[in-house]
Design a protein around this motif. Sequence first.
Motif, mmCIF file in Angstrom:
data_model
loop_
_atom_site.group_PDB
_atom_site.id
_atom_site.type_symbol
_atom_site.label_atom_id
_atom_site.label_comp_id
_atom_site.label_asym_id
_atom_site.label_seq_id
_atom_site.Cartn_x
_atom_site.Cartn_y
_atom_site.Cartn_z
ATOM 1 N N ALA A 73 -29.196 -85.721 34.831
ATOM 2 C CA ALA A 73 -30.191 -86.685 35.350
ATOM 3 C C ALA A 73 -29.826 -88.269 35.874
ATOM 4 N N THR A 74 -28.828 -88.954 34.933
ATOM 5 C CA THR A 74 -28.348 -90.079 35.099
ATOM 6 C C THR A 74 -27.284 -90.347 36.004
ATOM 7 N N SER A 75 -27.017 -90.603 37.168
ATOM 8 C CA SER A 75 -25.925 -90.726 38.184
ATOM 9 C C SER A 75 -24.934 -91.217 37.032
ATOM 10 N N ALA A 76 -25.484 -92.614 36.631
ATOM 11 C CA ALA A 76 -23.121 -92.708 35.883
ATOM 12 C C ALA A 76 -23.188 -92.103 35.167
ATOM 13 N N LYS A 77 -23.621 -91.054 34.132
ATOM 14 C CA LYS A 77 -23.810 -90.348 33.116
ATOM 15 C C LYS A 77 -22.506 -89.051 33.801
ATOM 16 N N ARG A 78 -22.496 -88.801 35.193
ATOM 17 C CA ARG A 78 -22.216 -87.616 35.504
ATOM 18 C C ARG A 78 -20.700 -87.191 35.172
ATOM 19 N N PRO A 79 -20.010 -86.239 34.861
ATOM 20 C CA PRO A 79 -18.135 -85.911 35.008
ATOM 21 C C PRO A 79 -17.948 -85.786 37.015
ATOM 22 N N ILE A 80 -17.064 -86.166 36.718
ATOM 23 C CA ILE A 80 -16.230 -86.349 37.913
ATOM 24 C C ILE A 80 -15.598 -84.628 38.469
ATOM 25 N N LEU A 81 -15.718 -84.466 39.217
ATOM 26 C CA LEU A 81 -14.856 -83.115 39.997
ATOM 27 C C LEU A 81 -13.460 -83.319 40.321
ATOM 28 N N ARG A 82 -12.312 -82.635 39.317
ATOM 29 C CA ARG A 82 -11.424 -83.793 39.903
ATOM 30 C C ARG A 82 -10.118 -81.997 40.551
ATOM 31 N N ASN A 83 -9.311 -82.081 40.804
ATOM 32 C CA ASN A 83 -8.216 -80.903 40.855
ATOM 33 C C ASN A 83 -6.914 -81.817 41.436
ATOM 34 N N SER A 84 -5.671 -80.337 40.965
ATOM 35 C CA SER A 84 -4.658 -81.008 41.331
ATOM 36 C C SER A 84 -3.969 -79.297 41.422
ATOM 37 N N GLY A 85 -3.687 -79.012 42.912
ATOM 38 C CA GLY A 85 -3.218 -78.240 42.942
ATOM 39 C C GLY A 85 -4.608 -76.375 43.209
ATOM 40 N N SER A 86 -4.106 -75.705 42.615
ATOM 41 C CA SER A 86 -5.131 -74.636 42.386
ATOM 42 C C SER A 86 -6.547 -74.392 41.092
ATOM 43 N N LEU A 87 -6.059 -76.074 40.510
ATOM 44 C CA LEU A 87 -7.191 -75.937 39.810
ATOM 45 C C LEU A 87 -7.994 -76.839 39.656
ATOM 46 N N TYR A 88 -8.317 -76.945 39.158
ATOM 47 C CA TYR A 88 -10.132 -77.621 39.171
ATOM 48 C C TYR A 88 -11.007 -78.166 37.872
ATOM 49 N N TRP A 89 -11.335 -79.259 37.533
ATOM 50 C CA TRP A 89 -11.753 -79.509 36.118
ATOM 51 C C TRP A 89 -13.116 -80.527 36.258
ATOM 52 N N LEU A 90 -13.712 -81.355 35.507
ATOM 53 C CA LEU A 90 -15.277 -82.060 35.206
ATOM 54 C C LEU A 90 -13.688 -82.576 34.431
#
Length: 261
Positions: A73-90
């Motif tokens: 619920a706290t916007s500053a504490k949200r992980p970020i979506l990243r990717n490289s090629g076919s891989l995605y992660w938080l």
Amino acid sequence: MIGIGATLFKRAVMGSQFSPSSLFANGEEGAWYDPSDLSTLFQSSDGTTAVAVGDPVGYIADKSGNGNHAIQATSAKRPILRNSGSLYWLEFASLQSSCLKTGDIDFTATDSMTTCVGVQKDDDDTASIIELSANVGANTGVFRLASVSTSFRYISKGTSNVSIDATGFGATTKNVVTGYSDISNPSSFIRVDGVQKATSTSSQGSGNFGTHPLNVGARANGSSAVLDGNIYGVIIRNVVSSAKEIASTETYMASKAGVTI
């Protein structure tokens, strides 16, 4: 305890025909989080505003069918979506106290648990990767998969806890980590990249697992033990998974994390 040694089996199912949805086909309680499925990710904790790579994630839907969605619920504490090629992660970060947290999950019908995560840790600080309840030390019927120095640690607890370590996995390692435990038939193990690293038959006390929230990427909604690193996927189910199911789950998770097992 299931006899799953380091070389007992070689990828019983190679993943191409396997979907984790089969692990929940008989109504098993648990959760399945898949950052590569962008349709399950949202910026807001109410499940609105689609995400793109580089956006904060305030909601990840549970693909197990159990409705155990994880939010922040706290916007500053949200992980970020990243990717490289076919891989995605938080991407989680201690400076932001990143964490996702579910509502209470009712695991009281069982005293066994199987967990699997794809994770990369960027330092050797103590961090909770997944933890049932705000703090395993203060609650009963809980588990924790953590990074502690150059080890991965799995803790399972009925009324007393058992802790087992897989050593030799320092900063920047990317791994598939599996933890398994059974309270009444006291047994637990931890596996890394398809290899069993430690086992225990010590007592975990008594009782079933409890009703607690699941924290992902930190302890107690980001109050401490925050992971500096990435999570590629999480699968948790409240049963004794078979050797074939564990092999299939690990192979699937390895494909999501870009790990060879």
